[in-house]
Design a protein around this motif. Sequence first.
Motif, PDB file in Angstrom:
ATOM      1  N   ASN A   1      -3.005   2.200  30.233  1.00 40.39           N
ATOM      2  CA  ASN A   1      -3.700   3.384  29.664  1.00 40.39           C
ATOM      3  C   ASN A   1      -3.503   4.475  30.838  1.00 40.39           C
ATOM      4  OD1 ASN A   1      -5.580   1.886  31.028  1.00 40.39           O
ATOM      5  ND2 ASN A   1      -7.207   3.433  30.684  1.00 40.39           N
TER       6      ASN A   1
ATOM      7  N   LEU B   1      -5.021   7.805  32.611  1.00 36.79           N
ATOM      8  CA  LEU B   1      -6.253   8.463  32.644  1.00 36.79           C
ATOM      9  C   LEU B   1      -6.302   9.666  33.891  1.00 36.79           C
ATOM     10  CD1 LEU B   1      -9.012   5.626  32.914  1.00 36.79           C
ATOM     11  CD2 LEU B   1      -8.654   7.305  30.881  1.00 36.79           C
TER      12      LEU B   1
ATOM     13  N   ASP C   1      -3.042   7.281  38.882  1.00 35.83           N
ATOM     14  CA  ASP C   1      -2.987   6.050  37.981  1.00 35.83           C
ATOM     15  C   ASP C   1      -1.810   5.088  38.647  1.00 35.83           C
ATOM     16  OD1 ASP C   1      -5.253   6.205  36.491  1.00 35.83           O
ATOM     17  OD2 ASP C   1      -4.224   6.921  34.931  1.00 35.83           O
TER      18      ASP C   1
ATOM     19  N   GLY D   1      -5.573  -2.481  31.204  1.00 37.72           N
ATOM     20  CA  GLY D   1      -6.589  -1.446  31.362  1.00 37.72           C
ATOM     21  C   GLY D   1      -6.901  -0.988  32.626  1.00 37.72           C
TER      22      GLY D   1
ATOM     23  N   VAL E   1      -9.545   1.071  34.864  1.00 31.98           N
ATOM     24  CA  VAL E   1     -11.010   1.705  34.423  1.00 31.98           C
ATOM     25  C   VAL E   1     -11.383   2.326  35.733  1.00 31.98           C
ATOM     26  CG1 VAL E   1     -13.360   0.904  33.946  1.00 31.98           C
ATOM     27  CG2 VAL E   1     -11.515   0.149  32.629  1.00 31.98           C
ATOM     28  N   GLY E   2     -11.853   3.643  35.967  1.00 32.63           N
ATOM     29  CA  GLY E   2     -12.375   4.120  37.052  1.00 32.63           C
ATOM     30  C   GLY E   2     -11.610   4.912  37.932  1.00 32.63           C
TER      31      GLY E   2
ATOM     32  N   GLU F   1     -10.951  -0.922  38.488  1.00 33.85           N
ATOM     33  CA  GLU F   1     -10.739  -2.144  38.033  1.00 33.85           C
ATOM     34  C   GLU F   1      -9.236  -2.026  37.069  1.00 33.85           C
ATOM     35  OE1 GLU F   1     -14.940  -4.470  37.181  1.00 33.85           O
ATOM     36  OE2 GLU F   1     -13.593  -4.140  35.498  1.00 33.85           O
TER      37      GLU F   1
ATOM     38  N   ARG G   1      -7.359  -4.333  34.725  1.00 35.53           N
ATOM     39  CA  ARG G   1      -7.635  -5.482  34.014  1.00 35.53           C
ATOM     40  C   ARG G   1      -6.540  -5.744  33.109  1.00 35.53           C
ATOM     41  NH1 ARG G   1     -13.065  -2.976  31.253  1.00 35.53           N
ATOM     42  NH2 ARG G   1     -14.415  -2.694  33.211  1.00 35.53           N
TER      43      ARG G   1
ATOM     44  N   GLN H   1      -7.030  -0.917  24.291  1.00 38.35           N
ATOM     45  CA  GLN H   1      -8.428  -0.663  23.928  1.00 38.35           C
ATOM     46  C   GLN H   1      -9.720  -1.694  24.194  1.00 38.35           C
ATOM     47  OE1 GLN H   1     -10.905  -1.161  21.220  1.00 38.35           O
ATOM     48  NE2 GLN H   1     -12.237   0.373  21.805  1.00 38.35           N
TER      49      GLN H   1
ATOM     50  N   THR I   1     -10.408  -1.830  27.890  1.00 37.56           N
ATOM     51  CA  THR I   1     -10.827  -0.356  28.604  1.00 37.56           C
ATOM     52  C   THR I   1     -12.293  -0.279  27.830  1.00 37.56           C
ATOM     53  OG1 THR I   1      -9.734   0.922  27.219  1.00 37.56           O
ATOM     54  CG2 THR I   1      -8.752   0.290  29.129  1.00 37.56           C
TER      55      THR I   1
ATOM     56  N   GLN J   1     -12.411   2.009  25.610  1.00 37.25           N
ATOM     57  CA  GLN J   1     -12.346   3.578  25.428  1.00 37.25           C
ATOM     58  C   GLN J   1     -12.431   3.805  23.902  1.00 37.25           C
ATOM     59  OE1 GLN J   1      -8.440   3.587  27.797  1.00 37.25           O
ATOM     60  NE2 GLN J   1      -8.893   5.804  27.879  1.00 37.25           N
TER      61      GLN J   1
END
Length: 215
Positions: free
Chosen positions: A27, A29, A33, A137, A139-140, A158, A160, A192, A195, A197
Amino acid sequence: MGPVIRWFARTRVIGELPEGPIVVAPNHLTEIDSLVLCASLPRRLTFVAKNEYFARGGAGAWLYGNLCRLTGQIPISRDGAESAEAALNAAAGILRSGGVWAIYPEGTRSPDGRLFRGRTGAMRVALGKPCSVVPVGIVGTRSVNRPGRRGWRRGVVEIRIGSPIDLTEWTARTPDPQAWRAATDQLMSAIQRLTGQEYVDRYPTAAERVIRDAA
């Protein structure tokens, strides 16, 4: 830049990448990233990067464009499927050589933190080739590189790494746009789950991208 990025992101990697040729599909964000992924994962990742990063003016854009070139990134046009063909062919070459091609299936950063519908380029390349497609994924990173706030802040990120997508159902149907679409939807569902999300079954609008970029 690796130590600086790891100091800000304090990254934890959950899971492992398989051996051999891989399509890494995360993903998307924030603008950092790609830096976080490249600094944290044990294998070299090659991304596609939009043409504007290589061609636009200004000192910052010049620096970023040269960084893309020095790290072997592939320029890609986002004007349509046909215009992206050369970049996708180059990505196929990365897989043939046993490398890792990284691509954001959403095609752009999320305008609001939700997960949007994936574009089919990853599966156009991967189906029919001896490679793994691995959902990832992130995250953060929005706590480190928050939209609308200048500079980075320390956070915890993270990464993942999910299990490779089972492509058996679609491999024999290539080239088939319907197979690309179905396999991409399966990939987005896997991202999904990694994450958590909210999923939006459409592409971001031009207006949403303008608001995101203004922030």
